[in-house]
Design a protein around this motif. Structure first.
Motif, mmCIF file in Angstrom:
data_model
loop_
_atom_site.group_PDB
_atom_site.id
_atom_site.type_symbol
_atom_site.label_atom_id
_atom_site.label_comp_id
_atom_site.label_asym_id
_atom_site.label_seq_id
_atom_site.Cartn_x
_atom_site.Cartn_y
_atom_site.Cartn_z
ATOM 1 N N UNK A 1 0.820 -1.218 0.000
ATOM 2 C CA UNK A 1 0.000 0.000 0.000
ATOM 3 C C UNK A 1 0.852 1.266 0.000
ATOM 4 N N UNK A 2 2.134 1.120 0.357
ATOM 5 C CA UNK A 2 3.033 2.269 0.357
ATOM 6 C C UNK A 2 3.529 2.537 -1.063
ATOM 7 N N UNK A 3 3.596 3.810 -1.401
ATOM 8 C CA UNK A 3 3.960 4.188 -2.771
ATOM 9 C C UNK A 3 5.332 3.650 -3.163
ATOM 10 N N UNK A 4 6.308 3.783 -2.258
ATOM 11 C CA UNK A 4 7.668 3.339 -2.565
ATOM 12 C C UNK A 4 7.714 1.834 -2.803
ATOM 13 N N UNK A 5 7.042 1.075 -1.936
ATOM 14 C CA UNK A 5 7.060 -0.384 -2.062
ATOM 15 C C UNK A 5 6.329 -0.833 -3.324
ATOM 16 N N UNK B 1 -2.905 5.967 -9.199
ATOM 17 C CA UNK B 1 -1.828 6.878 -8.807
ATOM 18 C C UNK B 1 -2.243 8.301 -9.163
ATOM 19 N N UNK B 2 -2.150 9.190 -8.183
ATOM 20 C CA UNK B 2 -2.526 10.588 -8.398
ATOM 21 C C UNK B 2 -1.323 11.497 -8.186
ATOM 22 N N UNK B 3 -1.132 12.401 -9.119
ATOM 23 C CA UNK B 3 -0.092 13.423 -8.970
ATOM 24 C C UNK B 3 -0.663 14.544 -8.101
ATOM 25 N N UNK C 1 -3.552 8.206 -12.746
ATOM 26 C CA UNK C 1 -3.105 7.114 -13.609
ATOM 27 C C UNK C 1 -3.679 5.813 -13.055
ATOM 28 N N UNK C 2 -4.264 5.037 -13.930
ATOM 29 C CA UNK C 2 -4.789 3.747 -13.495
ATOM 30 C C UNK C 2 -4.626 2.722 -14.611
ATOM 31 N N UNK C 3 -4.642 1.462 -14.217
ATOM 32 C CA UNK C 3 -4.500 0.395 -15.210
ATOM 33 C C UNK C 3 -3.171 0.458 -15.927
ATOM 34 N N UNK C 4 -3.214 0.261 -17.237
ATOM 35 C CA UNK C 4 -1.984 0.238 -18.034
ATOM 36 C C UNK C 4 -1.289 1.593 -18.073
ATOM 37 N N UNK C 5 -1.986 2.664 -17.685
ATOM 38 C CA UNK C 5 -1.370 3.996 -17.684
ATOM 39 C C UNK C 5 -0.259 4.105 -16.645
ATOM 40 N N UNK C 6 -0.271 3.236 -15.636
ATOM 41 C CA UNK C 6 0.748 3.291 -14.582
ATOM 42 C C UNK C 6 2.138 3.027 -15.155
ATOM 43 N N UNK C 7 2.200 2.298 -16.260
ATOM 44 C CA UNK C 7 3.511 2.018 -16.867
ATOM 45 C C UNK C 7 4.195 3.296 -17.351
ATOM 46 N N UNK C 8 3.429 4.371 -17.533
ATOM 47 C CA UNK C 8 4.018 5.652 -17.937
ATOM 48 C C UNK C 8 4.812 6.293 -16.800
ATOM 49 N N UNK C 9 4.624 5.772 -15.582
ATOM 50 C CA UNK C 9 5.297 6.344 -14.410
ATOM 51 C C UNK C 9 6.487 5.496 -13.980
ATOM 52 N N UNK C 10 7.174 4.906 -14.937
ATOM 53 C CA UNK C 10 8.286 4.018 -14.587
ATOM 54 C C UNK C 10 9.377 4.744 -13.804
ATOM 55 N N UNK C 11 9.557 6.022 -14.063
ATOM 56 C CA UNK C 11 10.547 6.815 -13.326
ATOM 57 C C UNK C 11 9.922 7.543 -12.137
ATOM 58 N N UNK C 12 8.695 7.141 -11.789
ATOM 59 C CA UNK C 12 7.962 7.775 -10.682
ATOM 60 C C UNK C 12 7.863 9.289 -10.875
ATOM 61 N N UNK C 13 7.597 9.662 -12.115
ATOM 62 C CA UNK C 13 7.505 11.085 -12.444
ATOM 63 C C UNK C 13 6.280 11.309 -13.322
ATOM 64 N N UNK D 1 6.593 16.534 -12.020
ATOM 65 C CA UNK D 1 6.656 16.384 -10.565
ATOM 66 C C UNK D 1 6.734 14.907 -10.173
ATOM 67 N N UNK D 2 7.339 14.666 -9.022
ATOM 68 C CA UNK D 2 7.479 13.293 -8.512
ATOM 69 C C UNK D 2 6.647 13.057 -7.255
ATOM 70 N N UNK D 3 5.822 14.018 -6.914
ATOM 71 C CA UNK D 3 4.998 13.903 -5.711
ATOM 72 C C UNK D 3 3.735 13.109 -6.052
ATOM 73 N N UNK D 4 3.828 11.796 -5.942
ATOM 74 C CA UNK D 4 2.731 10.915 -6.335
ATOM 75 C C UNK D 4 2.090 10.279 -5.107
ATOM 76 N N UNK D 5 0.789 10.100 -5.181
ATOM 77 C CA UNK D 5 0.050 9.498 -4.079
ATOM 78 C C UNK D 5 -0.694 8.267 -4.576
ATOM 79 N N UNK D 6 -0.654 7.227 -3.776
ATOM 80 C CA UNK D 6 -1.275 5.959 -4.152
ATOM 81 C C UNK D 6 -2.643 5.830 -3.490
ATOM 82 N N UNK D 7 -3.651 5.514 -4.295
ATOM 83 C CA UNK D 7 -4.997 5.247 -3.783
ATOM 84 C C UNK D 7 -5.369 3.807 -4.142
#
Length: 521
Positions: free
Chosen positions: A28-32, A126-128, A135-147, A152-158
């Motif tokens: 549930x943690x964004x980093x993990x 994932x919300x910026x 970002x949801x589903x396959x769109x999450x692959x666009x955040x491979x660099x967590x950006x 911005x890199x301030x991302x929040x996981x829901x």
């Protein structure tokens, strides 16, 4: 790249994956989450490159290289020549087997990674926090660099409450392609469950004609010649017209042979195996945690059953130690009777106590119900949930948690969705707390969903979770509140979609009736 180098490098990479422990405790943690997600995506890219290299080198058909061409040598062959040929053939067969096995492992690993990535993508949104893009589903692959795309890199996981995922199966997937090893680790009863799961996922659609082989007669050089040709099938095709276009107006069809393709619910053997393994092993671990408590409540005297099991294990161990060449089953029976007699589980006639017999039979029925039914319930519920809450277009374009899933099922495949045993569902509610319900005539619910999709095609209406819950409520006999609860949506939205569903199926106003008549034309 040298073949032995490619095989060795692939094996080392797969063994490296095997040694890594996958944990979902802090997912549930964004980093993990990104740590695991990026690890799986990186592995997937490497495996894809390996597979492409292997296919380019002919690993898909490795035994072709050892086929014999031409006529055998005339005359007698010398013994030393025969020995050399045999030795060389053995070497090439071993080499071909190594190619086949490593490609099989790579394919299995890729399938497992696809499943794991699909479940992770269903799990979160994932919300910026800067631009509030989600970002949801396959769109999450666009955040491979967590950006985010805004930089911005301030991302929040829901956590995606209405998603279809079961993250607990990820550690049990054959991510390193070692599905045979994991199969051997299953208990006998879990192995039966695995086979039944694969049969469900292999449920085939009625044959679809893909190609047609024709035997034709054509006039060439003043004489009739027979030819065999294969063309693509066409539902409304005029095959004779097509043949005459290619071979002239004198061409005639003598014989037609239709070749049918029967796609499965999950149309990939490796995905079928990986999914079945993941669900069965995860369920087995769950059951073993609450089974002692359940047996304690269900059996008259669980302590005697435990003593019997201990005696059986001891007898089996002794039978293996004192192997005299006799039938091992006979030895086991002799030692078992002795152990049971010493533990006081036999009556005066040397027969197993009647009360113990009943408890053993009851224990066997309970274990069969749990180990074979709960995995089936899990995967059928997840598939039903996914079909009900997603649109045809989404299932057709994106693999999601079930790669190679058929976007639509025919009546033959829907038969796989047999109703759940009520007692198994009650046990799941009591001990596992899963949000699933007993649905009578589950196949009818699924058929209704596909029927609604066909009616809604071209109407630009939203096919979301609330609509799926409305169909479940209408056709599955659940209340609106229960359907909303199991699909994690608002009951008001479900009630509204249920009204829309009723209007769609049976228009009440004159205007709606005229509209539906126009749509039918």
């Amino acid at each position: 790249m040298n073949e032995s180098v490619l095989i060795g490098r692939s094996e080392r990479f797969l063994d490296q994956i095997k040694r890594k422990q996958i944990s979902i405790e802090d997912i549930q943690k964004t980093e993990e989450f990104f740590k695991l997600y990026n690890y799986l995506k990186s592995n997937m890219d490497t495996l894809q490159d390996m597979r492409e290299n292997m296919e380019m080198k002919g690993y898909t058909a490795p035994y072709r290289s050892i086929n014999k061409y031409g006529r055998p040598p005339s005359g007698e062959m010398k013994a030393e020549d025969m020995y050399d040929i045999s030795r060389h053939s053995q070497y090439f067969r071993m080499n071909a087997a190594a190619k086949k096995n490593i490609l099989d492992r790579v394919k299995s690993a890729m399938s497992s990674h696809r499943i794991a990535i699909g479940h992770l993508e269903e799990f979160v949104t994932i919300e910026c926090e800067s631009c509030h893009k989600k970002y949801r589903g396959h769109e999450i692959s666009e955040l491979s660099q967590k950006k985010c795309e805004c930089g911005e890199t301030n991302l929040k996981l829901h956590i995606n409450q209405d998603g279809v995922y079961r993250l607990e199966i990820i550690p049990f997937l054959p991510l390193s392609g070692d599905y045979m090893v994991k199969l051997s680790q299953l208990s006998p009863i879990s192995r039966k469950a695995f086979r039944s799961m694969v049969r469900i996922l292999k449920q085939e659609k009625r044959g679809i004609v893909k190609t047609v082989t024709l035997v034709i007669k054509v006039m060439e050089d003043g004489r009739w010649v027979r030819k065999r040709v294969t063309i693509d099938a066409n539902d409304e095709g005029n095959y004779e017209k097509e043949i005459r276009k290619q071979y002239g107006s004198n061409a005639r069809i003598e014989l037609m042979q239709f070749h049918r393709k029967k796609p499965s619910i999950i149309n990939d053997k490796q995905v079928q195996t990986a999914l079945s393994l993941g669900y069965v092993k995860h369920t087995e671990n769950q059951i073993l945690q609450f089974l002692p408590e359940l047996l304690g409540k269900s059996l008259n005297d669980k302590s005697k059953v435990d003593i019997y099991q201990d005696a059986l294990n001891t007898a089996l161990k002794k039978a293996n130690e004192f192997d005299t060449g006799e039938d091992p089953e006979t030895l086991k029976t002799i030692f078992l009777n002795k152990e049971l007699d010493e533990r006081g589980l036999l009556d005066a006639d040397g027969v197993l106590l009647e009360s113990l017999k009943k408890d053993l039979n009851k224990k066997e029925k309970i274990e069969k119900c749990l180990f074979q039914e709960i995995p089936r319930i899990y995967i059928l519920w997840d598939l039903l949930h996914y079909y009900l809450t997603t649109s045809y277009d989404r299932r057709n374009k994106y693999s999601g948690p079930f790669p190679y899933l058929r976007p639509e099922l025919d009546s033959n495949q829907i038969k796989a969705f047999q109703d759940f045993p009520v007692e198994a569902v009650n046990i799941i509610h009591e001990y596992l707390g899963e949000k699933l319900e007993y649905i009578p005539h589950m196949a009818n619910v699924l058929s209704s969903k596909f029927s609604v999709e066909k009616k809604m095609k071209g109407l630009h209406l939203q096919m979301g979770t609330a609509m799926g819950a409305a169909i479940l409520s209408s056709k599955g006999g659940l209340s609106v509140e229960n359907a909303a609860l199991v699909f994690s949506v608002d009951s008001e939205d479900v009630a509204k979609e249920k009204e829309n569903l009723s209007t769609l199926q049976k228009p009440v106003s004159n205007k709606a009736k005229r509209f539906m008549e126009m749509m039918k034309k």
